[in-house]
Design an enzyme around this catalytic site. Structure first.
Site, PDB file in Angstrom:
ATOM      1  CD  GLU A 123     -31.292   4.049 -10.914  1.00 21.04           C
ATOM      2  OE1 GLU A 123     -31.252   5.248 -11.214  1.00 21.04           O
ATOM      3  OE2 GLU A 123     -31.631   3.158 -11.719  1.00 21.04           O
ATOM      4  CG  ASP A 212     -29.279   5.246 -17.839  1.00 25.04           C
ATOM      5  OD1 ASP A 212     -28.385   4.889 -17.050  1.00 25.04           O
ATOM      6  OD2 ASP A 212     -30.335   5.784 -17.476  1.00 25.04           O
TER       7      ASP A 212
END
Length: 607
Positions: A123, A212
């Site tokens: 993250e 991602d």
């Protein structure tokens, strides 16, 4: 115009404990077609797969592993490491950081016979002391948002790679270009090319596009855009024909010197820092941000990721349980025969997804919370076996107030002394915490949480007896005393009243399926529907091979109320099941005594 060197960095992840069909779907829509794109186009890319996905690929999609190895051997793909189960380094004890980082690196190097020098930062949550842990685990470089650089006061444009250090532990950092994240795949290949050419107007540039992998096929609408409409192939073709050279991160380090020295503050990607804010703080932040243009917004910072650890009591409780489990397991002797196996369960419980929530994240996904408890229970039982009954006193959620663990060979009960309730009830044979009910208003629910005439009871006098496995509570204001008794296969609660009034006793339940049934008296009631039954003295349910029976000495009114939470996700607004509150209400009178018993019976169900 200068030469453009572009490095693609793709991060793929699924949470430990996610539904198998979700991972199957992600593979078919995202991971598999992107790998086929690499084979077809020859695009060079660095790929990070979390440990959960590597396990899935080995078991369910070995052809993915085989094809990826061919691309690695040819020099087209570089594999990245990181924490094996996507733990955020900020939230796990130092004793676990090295193993989390080293285990994934070791797996990839052994499986693919290739060095792993780069790591994906989970993250992109960064703190300035992290270089030590990455260097000691054998990594040379990581990837962070250009937003991190702006927070440090550095001026754009950001390109190439930078050197950072802490206490002499050095690490290279590649800035991830935010504009490219927002351009691809939403804007045309020509627009992407014009943006790159603008950056290379006066010099050669080395840029990193990191994103991602699920963005290419799994996000709503992206499968048709990226693959059926051919966007990715068109983009690669457009850039290649214009002279853009696709390179691996390791090749950038080989071909050019570092751009400079940088010291990066605590940070994450911009959206995450906003999600970390309390609602009122977010409103004030957005008010200020709305007065600034995009260029000036880099000078304001939203929240700190660790704020998530205090945003909701369930997050705090799971976090504290994880930390205490780490301390316990790491304190075991090196020769302990089951220490390493227990630690593997702990590392899975440290997966970041369940400890926060924004558009992504999984605090409100009860099956992921269930998985955390399952891993923690399994870690403890793996290390210790099923010990005979014992008592342990700790501040398990690290809020300054101690809780008491009453443990038997069949269950573990964590007691909140202030509220006189059982915060967590773990059934060891089925590895489940039955009390995992999350309330959106932050109320802590637990077994034998009491309301007297509609108001929560606070107990000012509490004590316990470890030898007799009992806890005692007294509320002078409500005129209630109660005693919890922890037998081998049952928990009893005895109430005594000084005044007349109405007592409501909670039995929170989460079977992680709102369609599951419990028996209220003789009537079947779905956990996902509201029910009220009068004149009832028992509630029972089945959890795997364990039967749970709650009985009261007298008849009362039983209310069944499910809790659903509406929250944002990548699919829009969703309502997810958080558990069910079963409340038993009865009339109390002066001098009366009432006893509740919650009993577990193993081996009776499903035989």
């Amino acid at each position: 115009m200068g030469k453009i060197y572009l490095s693609w960095v793709i991060h793929n992840h699924q949470p430990d404990g996610n539904f198998p069909w979700v991972i199957d779907y992600a593979y078919d829509r995202s991971y598999k077609p992107f790998l086929e794109l690499l084979e077809k186009t020859g695009l060079k890319a660095a790929i990070h797969n979390s440990g959960t996905l590597w396990e899935y690929f080995e078991d369910k999609a070995p052809e993915y592993v085989s094809k990826l190895k061919t691309l690695v051997d040819s020099g087209q793909v570089e594999l990245l490491g990181g924490t094996i189960y996507e733990a955020i380094l900020s939230m796990i004890p130092d004793a676990d950081k090295h193993s989390q980082l080293w285990l994934l690196k070791q797996y990839i190097e052994h499986k693919f016979e290739t060095p792993v020098n780069g790591a994906w930062v989970t993250e992109r949550v960064w703190e300035p002391h992290f270089p030590k842990f990455y260097q000691e685990a054998g990594y040379q470089y990581v990837f962070l948002d250009d937003y991190h650089f702006a927070l440090a006061g550095e001026l754009p444009p950001f390109h190439g790679y930078y050197l950072t250090e802490d206490q002499g532990y050095q690490l290279f950092v590649f800035p991830i270009n935010k504009d490219l994240r927002y351009l691809i795949p939403w804007h045309s290949p020509k627009e992407v090319l014009r943006y790159l050419e603008k950056l290379a107007k006066d010099r050669d540039v080395y840029l990193v596009y990191g994103d991602d992998g699920e963005k290419f096929g799994l996000w709503p609408g992206t499968y048709s855009v990226c693959y059926e409409d051919g966007y990715l192939e068109s983009l690669i073709s457009e850039l290649s024909e214009a002279g853009v050279e696709f390179v691996l991160p390791s090749e950038i380090i080989e071909q050019t010197n570092q751009t400079g020295l940088v010291y990066l503050p605590t940070g994450t990607y911009p959206e995450m820092s906003e999600w970390a804010l309390e609602p009122e703080a977010l409103r004030q932040y957005e008010t200020v941000a709305s007065t600034l243009d995009e260029r000036d917004r880099i000078w304001i910072h939203a929240g700190f990721w660790r704020q998530f650890l205090k945003r909701h009591p369930e997050t705090r409780w799971m976090y504290g349980r994880m930390v205490w489990m780490s301390r316990y397991l790491n304190s075991l002797a090196l020769r302990h025969p089951r220490k390493n196996k227990a630690l593997q369960e702990l590392y899975r419980a440290q997966a970041n997804d369940v400890f926060w929530h924004g558009v992504f994240g999984g605090l409100f996904l009860s099956h992921l919370r269930r998985n955390v408890y399952k891993r923690l229970i399994r870690a403890k039982v793996t290390a210790d076996g099923r010990k005979s009954s014992y008592v342990e006193v700790q501040d398990f959620d690290m809020d300054g107030q101690e809780e008491v663990l009453f443990a038997t060979p069949l269950y573990h009960a964590y007691v909140d002394l202030e509220q006189g309730l059982i915060r967590e009830l773990d059934l060891l044979s089925c590895e489940d915490n039955l009390m995992d009910v999350l309330d959106p208003d932050g109320t802590i629910h637990g077994l034998f949480r009491d309301l007297w005439n509609g108001s929560p009871v606070r107990y000012s006098n509490q004590n316990f007896n470890a030898k007799s496995m009992r806890a005692y509570f007294k509320s002078e204001s409500a005129g209630i005393s109660k005693e919890l008794v922890f037998d081998r296969d049952a928990v009893s609660c005895v109430y005594r009243f000084k005044h007349s009034g109405t007592l409501q006793v909670e039995l929170p339940l989460n079977l992680w399926d709102p369609r599951a049934f419990l028996l209220v008296g003789t009537r079947e009631c779905a956990l996902g529907e509201e029910h009220t039954e009068k004149g009832v003295s028992s509630v029972s349910l089945e959890v795997g091979r364990v039967q749970v029976l709650a009985e009261c000495q007298c008849d009362g009114q039983v209310d069944v109320k499910p809790i659903f939470i509406e929250h944002s996700s990548e699919h829009g607004t969703e309502a997810t099941y958080q558990g069910t509150l079963v409340t038993i209400q009865l009339a109390a009178s002066e001098g009366r005594e009432v006893k509740f018993v919650v009993r577990t019976v193993e081996g009776e169900v499903g035989q």
